[in-house]
Design an enzyme around this catalytic site. Structure first.
Site, PDB file in Angstrom:
ATOM      1  N   SER A   1     -36.916 -32.254 -29.588  1.00 39.88           N
ATOM      2  CA  SER A   1     -36.390 -32.681 -30.875  1.00 39.88           C
ATOM      3  C   SER A   1     -36.075 -31.494 -31.790  1.00 39.88           C
ATOM      4  O   SER A   1     -35.353 -31.635 -32.755  1.00 39.88           O
ATOM      5  CB  SER A   1     -37.407 -33.589 -31.584  1.00 39.88           C
ATOM      6  OG  SER A   1     -37.573 -34.771 -30.855  1.00 39.88           O
TER       7      SER A   1
ATOM      8  N   GLY B   1     -35.681 -37.429 -29.919  1.00 43.79           N
ATOM      9  CA  GLY B   1     -34.632 -36.481 -29.572  1.00 43.79           C
ATOM     10  C   GLY B   1     -34.144 -35.778 -30.800  1.00 43.79           C
ATOM     11  O   GLY B   1     -34.499 -36.152 -31.928  1.00 43.79           O
TER      12      GLY B   1
ATOM     13  N   GLY C   1     -31.524 -34.088 -33.695  1.00 42.75           N
ATOM     14  CA  GLY C   1     -30.252 -34.313 -34.363  1.00 42.75           C
ATOM     15  C   GLY C   1     -30.083 -35.646 -35.048  1.00 42.75           C
ATOM     16  O   GLY C   1     -31.029 -36.383 -35.314  1.00 42.75           O
TER      17      GLY C   1
ATOM     18  N   CYS D   1     -39.269 -42.314 -32.803  1.00 46.87           N
ATOM     19  CA  CYS D   1     -38.521 -41.296 -33.533  1.00 46.87           C
ATOM     20  C   CYS D   1     -37.012 -41.548 -33.483  1.00 46.87           C
ATOM     21  O   CYS D   1     -36.544 -42.520 -34.050  1.00 46.87           O
ATOM     22  CB  CYS D   1     -38.899 -39.903 -33.036  1.00 46.87           C
ATOM     23  SG  CYS D   1     -38.456 -38.637 -34.242  1.00 46.87           S
TER      24      CYS D   1
ATOM     25  N   ASN E   1     -41.943 -35.740 -36.911  1.00 46.70           N
ATOM     26  CA  ASN E   1     -40.927 -34.709 -36.797  1.00 46.70           C
ATOM     27  C   ASN E   1     -39.556 -35.352 -36.878  1.00 46.70           C
ATOM     28  O   ASN E   1     -38.972 -35.694 -35.874  1.00 46.70           O
ATOM     29  CB  ASN E   1     -41.101 -33.968 -35.454  1.00 46.70           C
ATOM     30  CG  ASN E   1     -39.962 -33.007 -35.212  1.00 46.70           C
ATOM     31  OD1 ASN E   1     -39.397 -32.465 -36.162  1.00 46.70           O
ATOM     32  ND2 ASN E   1     -39.610 -32.802 -33.963  1.00 46.70           N
TER      33      ASN E   1
ATOM     34  N   PHE F   1     -34.217 -37.702 -40.328  1.00 47.41           N
ATOM     35  CA  PHE F   1     -33.504 -38.912 -40.720  1.00 47.41           C
ATOM     36  C   PHE F   1     -34.482 -40.069 -40.782  1.00 47.41           C
ATOM     37  O   PHE F   1     -35.554 -40.013 -40.181  1.00 47.41           O
ATOM     38  CB  PHE F   1     -32.387 -39.219 -39.713  1.00 47.41           C
ATOM     39  CG  PHE F   1     -31.296 -38.182 -39.725  1.00 47.41           C
ATOM     40  CD1 PHE F   1     -30.158 -38.365 -40.513  1.00 47.41           C
ATOM     41  CD2 PHE F   1     -31.411 -37.025 -38.969  1.00 47.41           C
ATOM     42  CE1 PHE F   1     -29.163 -37.395 -40.533  1.00 47.41           C
ATOM     43  CE2 PHE F   1     -30.415 -36.061 -39.000  1.00 47.41           C
ATOM     44  CZ  PHE F   1     -29.290 -36.240 -39.783  1.00 47.41           C
TER      45      PHE F   1
ATOM     46  N   HIS G   1     -44.903 -40.109 -34.141  1.00 51.44           N
ATOM     47  CA  HIS G   1     -45.158 -39.836 -32.729  1.00 51.44           C
ATOM     48  C   HIS G   1     -46.553 -40.282 -32.316  1.00 51.44           C
ATOM     49  O   HIS G   1     -47.502 -39.530 -32.463  1.00 51.44           O
ATOM     50  CB  HIS G   1     -44.970 -38.346 -32.445  1.00 51.44           C
ATOM     51  CG  HIS G   1     -43.541 -37.928 -32.481  1.00 51.44           C
ATOM     52  ND1 HIS G   1     -42.753 -37.889 -31.359  1.00 51.44           N
ATOM     53  CD2 HIS G   1     -42.736 -37.587 -33.521  1.00 51.44           C
ATOM     54  CE1 HIS G   1     -41.520 -37.524 -31.693  1.00 51.44           C
ATOM     55  NE2 HIS G   1     -41.489 -37.337 -33.000  1.00 51.44           N
TER      56      HIS G   1
ATOM     57  N   GLU H   1     -47.756 -40.471 -29.491  1.00 50.44           N
ATOM     58  CA  GLU H   1     -48.274 -39.641 -28.388  1.00 50.44           C
ATOM     59  C   GLU H   1     -48.860 -38.337 -28.896  1.00 50.44           C
ATOM     60  O   GLU H   1     -49.445 -37.572 -28.134  1.00 50.44           O
ATOM     61  CB  GLU H   1     -47.144 -39.353 -27.400  1.00 50.44           C
ATOM     62  CG  GLU H   1     -46.186 -38.218 -27.792  1.00 50.44           C
ATOM     63  CD  GLU H   1     -45.207 -38.578 -28.910  1.00 50.44           C
ATOM     64  OE1 GLU H   1     -45.286 -39.716 -29.429  1.00 50.44           O
ATOM     65  OE2 GLU H   1     -44.384 -37.727 -29.281  1.00 50.44           O
TER      66      GLU H   1
END
Lengths: 1098, 395
Positions: B62, B257, B259, B284, B326, B329, B369, B371
């Site tokens: 990411s 991921g 962007g 995410c 993280n 957006f 996240h 995880e």
């Protein structure tokens, strides 16, 4: 969940006197808790025996009981107050133990009082070593192999099964690991196990496999009743397992953990909170990690706020105690705001963009004979913390903040001792945990020993050793610059780098063979100044609303134009007391806090500077602006450069700020209150003597001498016995009573070794005089006396170590008046503006002045509470220009009740040290007994100090010859009260000749039965043993006293003390052995409330 | 770790050479020294306030296209090991830190961080005033930037290059970092070895099949899916719905991921084709794509959420989770059609949407996240929730 409205009246327990293992941190947490509950509209009832605390300020809680922290007194308060709940988690182990006893005795149930913060089952589960191990096994966490045992035989059996050395002994239910230790062989094992069994209130010890060499980590956890849990802070111990965390240099955040390792401990911490059942508050969990494979073991958890939680709070800005109190009454973390940012939630985990290093402060020099090797039982008396943008910077700042003479880690001119050591001896010093070990490591690094070798020797993680090695190498490089300071002048980047590594101007001066002033001037000319960064809980993610700063040279000056809140107000800087040590403790923090409160009330902006993370003064809401910085000339001047305070106050923080006064003034800082010149006059025997002569105030004959020859001559002149001490000391460091020429020669040799031969003061020692302490306030034109205290011990015992009573019970009115007049004359003569403390001796109707200190004294909080007058606040107002008549404080308070202050000693922490009182201060803390009757007040003070004066039983009595006559009536009364007297031959002969029954005992060396047998059988209830103040007890007596101290047996060492105790016992008999309890607010109902009439000068 | 070719004996020897710099598009300049590869690059600068886990952060796909400024004071202390990778390599464009240490101390360490970065060709700046940089980003937003590690590019030119860069918005980074071909995430897959396991990471029984759409998947997500009892097949980000359904998975996982979610509009189409046909979980970027598929919009946060201490309320239980985050957006709560999805998680800090549950079809997603890797494990239960969702869907 909203707060529980049914909890209207809440009782909070404090932690009692400052002792090793329980210090200011519980004042810090107690104050936060009281404020936090008051904010919620709760009525707060407080019990704490320690008058030096901020928490026992009558303005803070609704009712404040200064009573002994024992189950009996706490029960009396419960009966009287009928609280809805009792918050047990703010007052350390003491509060927890008293609460558990209240619970067990059924009193809480009888009165329908709920324990909040921690439930009794949770406390027992965490404290009972066996239950704790079982609980950890249930949640799949490893603990060291161990067994709880209740006898020496069981202990030996388990040790045999374990089959290896060393093993750790931990007594159950004691604070600061008291009574525990690491046993490396059979002999150590036997003595530690026996001591531990005696020290544990439950008579239980844990014998445990040793994890020496494993790394130690602590997690500070908070959990609420919805099961939300957060880690406030992780702390890494620089010293590996085997050193008590209170004695270890510690670092926050943990620096050598990968995320996986960190999260494993985080998960474990939260699982432990759940399993133990801590569901409304904070706790501390300690882990050991094997550095070779990451294996983890849980060491212990404390279901309460602690020294570490105070450290975590100041290190992160997250106010653990404040929030724990709110959780205890039902709130959940997500309902509470982040107090520092004022924007985000309290339900989060602080993120640090700096490193915090805590360093412990020791006082081994006060206890000759005691071992300075560190182990699992805490020995540190205080601590300092420093913040920096890197470990190197924080580490060096912490070491200079300790105020032990080191200006940092390396290059400060103090290398000598270890640098001279032979290789093998140095290896031993680096391998043995001690107060000085870090400097042995420094020497080894200078000799080029590898990080690997030192890591193996010391157990310190190679990462930290690598950082230290860089500091050493950098210092060598600077020292090797042929052009010295000129080289730095030519290379500002190098200069800045040195500062970013935390090198102080003083270190650079030593390395570059120049003075501190030239270094400072050159640095400032180059524009190399610290930047001030914020402690904001969130690494800059959110804007912070709290001006809590630390300095760093790592970054360009950037953030932090001073906050708007303080704009438009005159700024006053208050310099705090730094790390606690014997002679300088909580009392001074109390005074600094009071100054801050008073000046804020008067509309001024207050700036607090301090380096002690346990203190109320370093709570970010005590002052308007907080600087967490070492208290050195360099650090304070830089703050003044930035803040341009209109006044700097040095008289509240003890000797630390006083020592800074002259250099600060020379560098243009506006010291307010009593002038630096007046301070010098008071400290300078010659000038002070001249002033006393002019004022017509009598002093004992005295002289100043430089060197042995002069000293001997001076002593002849003033007459033996003499009281000797170096000039400029606090807490009576190296103060001694010397009876003859031989003794004086020995003393002078000692002094030369300790302090390089500063001049000494020699006073004629007034034998058998009564000592008097007076605290007063002056506005520069008038003087008002706060209180006159009569010492219960005779003159010659340090005033901080002796019990005293207010009002003075035995002092004739005309003597009191003479003392008042002399005090006023002195305050005016010295030009005091603010506080002054005077010590007098009264002998045969004559008043002698011993010394005057134009600053806050150790007794200010005691007098303030006994007399119901906030002396420190009034003094602070005077220092900013208010007059005593405006403040309505023109008459000396005349309380109708009695207050007695008693000192508390750490002898039980230092086996082997002589147990005796002398002119050198040895106490760590104090308690207060307050009552309508003098005898009851004295007895309360003894109980609060842990001297359980018995109502009946065996007394061992041994008197010095000079006391024998005077003691006879007292001994007779003891016999009449039903005590059985045992005495050494000399004393028993004297008693029997007077017709008093006494059993003779042998001296220890003569055979049996001797006193050790009595002590050993625990058949002895009380020891009365008078010796010459300052004289070392004879060998027999020494052994007896040490043993008694470790067994917790009361010892009375003066006839005055004995007389007061007997008066107390007789009083108790008349009152059916029941004490009354009463709050400070009721005692001082009639005293006026003091407020500044209006804001001045802004 | 002594003896590495380019490492000076002491960090200060490197620190005194402050020739490297970072310049933001707004012209602010931050000087430091190079501790990684001598490479000059454009990228987007973000800050991360986590105090542990630099290896995981730097290898998280990411962060592709981004320079990560770590606010933690000391970086590199425990080196780089074999187990804590979140992908097969470092993914961030560069590292920015106050201090980067080249003498690690940890029994799992294989290499120092500077050495590993140099080998991987990743630039890293140390000696940077990370706090000033963080405040700049906080107050002025995430910015396009130029990182000059070799000190040879004049600052004006660097600034021009930062401004000229197209930036991350509208760029499809997922196809750059996601897998190009489908593969089974089994014992032989890189990163599948547990290494130094967390107690909660013990495998649970199962055997359900999951298709994981890889927009830049983190290995710890795949590990957790497997440990929750799933057999995982990783698919390229562009795999169409029909092909996914043809595999007959019991559930579909949509990964994180890099962007701008708007740049991978095709993925939202894919999801629309899957919703209602197979249970879906998204994390995410996957969450943002599900939000778009539900009819909502995404927007850029001023400086994003990057760290390990973000409190999130699970509206279903009322409890607060401390989460690892993280993202730049977020899904716009207002834009979500009322009948499509409900909000299940909210950020306690800024009230932004942190989780969604579809009302009529079995699908949910979280912005944070669960995880961790790095970060707290408070939200691991969401993987079990996915298993329960699949069980309820009666596949």
């Amino acid at each position: 969940m909203p707060k529980r409205r049914e909890l209207k009246r809440i009782m909070i327990l404090g932690s009692g006197p400052i002792v090793i293992g329980q210090a200011c941190e519980f004042d810090y947490s107690g104050v936060q808790a009281v404020k936090s509950l008051k904010e919620e509209g709760c009525e707060v009832v407080l019990i704490n025996s320690n008058p030096a605390t901020v928490m026992t300020d009558p303005e803070l809680a609704d009712r404040t009981y200064i009573e002994p922290l024992t189950v009996d007194f706490a029960a009396e308060v419960v009966r009287r107050e009928r609280p809805d709940a009792i918050l047990a988690t703010m007052g350390g182990q003491t509060a927890l133990n008293v609460s558990i006893e209240l619970h067990r005795s059924g009193i809480l149930a009888d009165f329908g009082v709920e324990m909040i913060g921690a439930r009794p089952e949770s406390i027992e589960k965490s404290e009972d070593r066996g239950k704790f191990k079982e609980a950890m096994a249930r949640i799949g966490l490893a603990t060291p192999e161990s067994a709880s045992v209740r006898s020496l035989a069981e202990a030996r059996a388990f040790r045999e099964r374990l089959g290896r050395w060393p093993v750790v002994i931990r007594p159950g239910f004691t604070l600061g690991g008291f009574g525990g230790g690491v046993a490396r062989d059979r002999d150590e094992f036997e003595s530690l196990a026996a001591r531990g069994l005696a020290a544990s209130p439950a008579g239980e010890i844990l014998v445990e496999e040793s994890l020496i060499g494993w790394k130690e980590f602590e997690y500070e956890v908070m959990r609420d009743r919805r099961d939300n849990a957060v880690i406030v802070c992780s702390i890494e111990n620089l010293d590996s397992m085997g050193v008590h965390t209170g004695d270890s240099i510690t670092v926050a955040p943990a620096l050598t953990l990968t995320d996986r390792e960190y999260q494993i401990m985080r998960d474990a911490s939260i699982a432990i909170m759940r399993e133990i059942g801590v569901d409304t508050g904070g706790a501390n969990v300690q882990f050991a990690q094997n550095p070779r494979d990451g294996r983890l073991a849980v060491i212990e958890m404390n279901p309460r706020v602690s020294r570490s939680s105070a450290l975590a709070s100041t290190a992160t800005g997250f106010p653990i105690a404040k929030l724990a109190a709110k959780l205890a009454i039902g709130y959940t973390l997500d309902e509470l705001g982040n107090d520092v940012t004022k924007a985000s939630s309290a339900c989060f985990e602080p993120s640090l963009d700096y490193v915090a290093v805590k360093a412990p402060r020791f006082n081994f020099e006060k206890f000759p004979g005691a071992s300075s090797v560190l182990g699992t039982q805490m020995k540190a008396v205080g601590e300092t913390m420093a913040l920096g943008r890197t470990f190197k910077e924080a580490f060096q700042k912490a070491l200079r903040g300790l105020e032990t003479g080191q200006a940092g880690f390396v290059g400060d001119g103090t290398h000598g001792r270890f640098d001279r050591m032979p290789e093998a001896e140095l290896a031993e010093a680096a391998a043995t945990p001690s107060a000085e070990r870090i400097y042995a490591v420094r020497s080894a690094l200078r000799r080029g020993w590898s990080v690997e070798r030192l890591g193996t020797l010391s157990g310190i993680d190679p990462w930290f050793l690598g950082e230290m090695r860089e500091l050493v190498a950098y210092a060598e490089r600077l020292a090797g610059l042929p052009a010295g300071l000129e080289a730095l002048k030519a290379d500002p980047a190098l200069f800045r780098q040195a500062k970013a590594f935390g090198f102080s101007d003083r270190q650079l001066a030593v390395l570059l063979k120049t003075g501190e002033d030239p270094v400072r001037r050159t640095r400032q000319a180059l524009g190399i100044r610290p930047s001030y960064q914020l402690v904001d809980t969130c690494a800059g993610e959110f804007a912070s609303a709290t001006p809590y700063y630390y300095s760093s040279y790592a970054d360009e000056p950037g953030e932090g134009s001073p906050f708007r809140e303080a704009e438009g107000r005159r700024r006053i800087m208050i310099i705090g007391g730094g790390p606690n040590r014997i002679g300088q403790g909580l009392e001074f923090d109390y005074c600094c806090c009071h100054a801050a409160y008073a000046l804020r009330d008067a509309g001024l902006a207050t700036i607090m500077v301090n380096s002690n993370p346990e203190t109320v003064s370093t709570d970010y809401d005590t002052s308007d602006i907080l600087y967490f910085e070492p208290l050195t000339v360099e650090d304070v001047l830089e703050i003044q450069h930035r803040e341009n305070a209109a006044g700097v106050i040095v008289q509240f923080g003890g000797q630390t700020p006083l020592n800074l006064a002259a250099p600060l003034a020379e560098n243009g800082a506006p010291i307010i209150g009593t002038t630096v010149r007046s301070i010098e006059i008071a400290e300078d025997r010659k000038l002070f003597g001249d002033l006393m002569d002019r004022l017509g105030i009598r002093q004992p004959p005295h002289a100043m001498a430089d060197g042995v020859g002069e000293a001997l001559a001076a002593a002849e002149r003033v007459g033996y016995p003499v009281l000797v001490r170096p000039s400029f000391v606090l807490g009576g460091r190296n103060m001694s009573i010397v009876h003859d020429r031989q003794g004086l020669e020995a003393y002078m040799r000692q002094i030369r070794n300790d302090s390089g031969g500063a001049p000494v003061l020699i006073d004629h020692y007034l034998e058998r005089a009564t000592e008097i302490d007076v605290d007063c306030v002056s506005d520069g034109t008038r003087v008002t006396i706060g209180g006159i205290m009569e010492h219960i011990e005779i003159a010659g015992i340090h005033s901080g170590d002796s019990a005293c009573a207010l009002p003075p019970p035995n002092l004739p009115p005309e003597i009191q008046d003479a003392i008042r007049t002399a005090t006023r004359d002195m305050a005016m003569g010295l030009g005091v503006c603010g506080l002054m403390n005077v010590q007098f001796a009264v002998k045969e109707g004559e008043v002698y002045v011993l010394e005057a200190n134009p600053r806050a004294s150790r007794t200010v909080p005691f007098v303030s509470k006994a007399a119901g007058v906030p002396l420190a606040k009034i003094a602070a107002w005077c220092m900013v220009g208010f007059k005593l008549d405006e403040l309505d404080f023109l008459t000396e308070p005349k309380p109708a009740h009695y207050s007695v202050k008693e000192a508390v000693f750490p002898f039980n922490r230092f086996p082997g040290a002589a147990v005796n009182l002398s002119p050198e201060m040895k106490s760590t803390g104090e308690v207060m007994g307050i009552d309508r009757f003098n005898g009851a007040a004295y007895l309360k003070s003894q109980l609060a100090a842990g001297n359980r004066i018995p109502e009946t039983g065996n007394i061992f009595i041994s008197l010095r010859d000079a006391d024998k006559g005077e003691a006879l009536p007292l001994a007779r009364r003891l016999v009449e009260m039903g005590f059985v007297l045992h005495a050494t031959r000399g004393t028993s002969t004297a008693l029997r000749q007077a017709g008093i029954k006494a059993r003779a005992l042998f001296k220890i060396s003569e055979g049996r039965p001797n006193v050790m047998d009595l002590v050993d059988d625990l058949d002895l209830a009380w020891i009365v043993n008078t010796i010459e103040p300052g004289a070392l007890p004879a060998k027999d007596e020494g052994r007896m006293r040490s043993l008694a101290v470790i067994r917790g047996m009361p010892i009375t060492t003066t006839l005055d003390g004995l007389r007061a105790a007997i008066a107390g016992l007789e009083f108790m008999r008349r009152h059916h052995n029941r004490f009354e309890v009463c709050s400070l607010q009721e005692f001082n109902r009639k005293s006026a409330s003091f407020r500044p009439p209006r804001a001045k000068g802004d | 770790m002594a003896g590495e070719p380019d490492d000076p004996a002491y960090d200060w020897e490197a620190e005194s050479r402050r020739e490297a710099y970072l310049v933001l598009a707004d012209g602010s300049l931050f000087r430091g020294h190079s501790r990684g590869a001598p490479v000059n690059l454009v990228g987007e600068t973000v800050f991360n306030t986590g105090m542990t886990g630099y290896q995981e952060i730097l290898s998280d796909p990411s962060y592709s296209g981004q320079f990560v400024c770590l606010t933690a004071p000391e970086i590199g202390n425990y080196g780089v090991n074999d187990e804590d990778w979140e992908s097969g390599r470092f993914q961030a464009s560069g590292l920015l830190a106050r201090r980067i240490n080249s003498r690690p101390s940890n029994w799992r360490s294989r290499k120092s961080l500077p050495a590993a970065l140099r080998e991987a060709g990743i630039p890293a700046l140390a000696g940077l005033d990370t706090r000033a940089l963080t405040l700049r980003l906080r107050d002025h937003g995430v910015q396009k930037s130029f990182l000059c590690a070799d000190g040879r590019v004049p600052v004006e030119e660097g600034l021009a290059r930062a401004r000229a860069w197209e930036g991350l918005d509208g760029q499809d980074y997922a196809t750059r970092v996601g897998t190009g071909k489908a593969y089974a995430w089994d014992d032989t897959a890189p990163g599948a070895a547990p290494g130094y396991p967390h107690p909660d990471e013990r495998p649970e029984g199962g055997g359900r099949k999951i298709a994981a759409l890889d927009f830049g998947n983190k290995w710890s997500i795949l590990r957790h899916l497997r440990r929750t009892g799933f057999e995982v097949t990783v698919l390229p980000p562009t795999t169409p719905a029909a092909r996914i359904l043809a595999l007959k998975p019991d559930g579909v996982f949509v990964s994180n991921g890099p962007g701008d979610p708007a740049a991978v509009a095709y993925a939202a189409d894919t999801l629309r084709g899957l919703l209602g046909r197979v249970p879906i979980m998204g994390i995410c970027l996957g969450h943002q794509l599900l939000g778009i598929a539900a009819g909502g919009r995404t927007y850029r946060l001023p400086f994003g959420h990057h760290g390990c201490n973000h409190p999130v309320r699970d509206l279903l239980t009322g409890n607060v989770l401390i989460t690892s985050q993280n993202h730049n957006f977020a899904v716009d709560a207002e834009s979500l059609p009322a009948n499509a999805a409900e909000i299940t998680h909210l950020s306690l800090n800024d009230n932004s949407v942190e989780g969604l549950r579809f009302k009529t079809v079995p699908a949910f997603s979280v912005q944070f996240h669960p995880e961790a890797g790095p970060g707290p494990h408070d939200a691991l239960y969401l993987f079990r929730r996915f298993r329960e969702l699949i069980a309820q869907a009666g596949v």
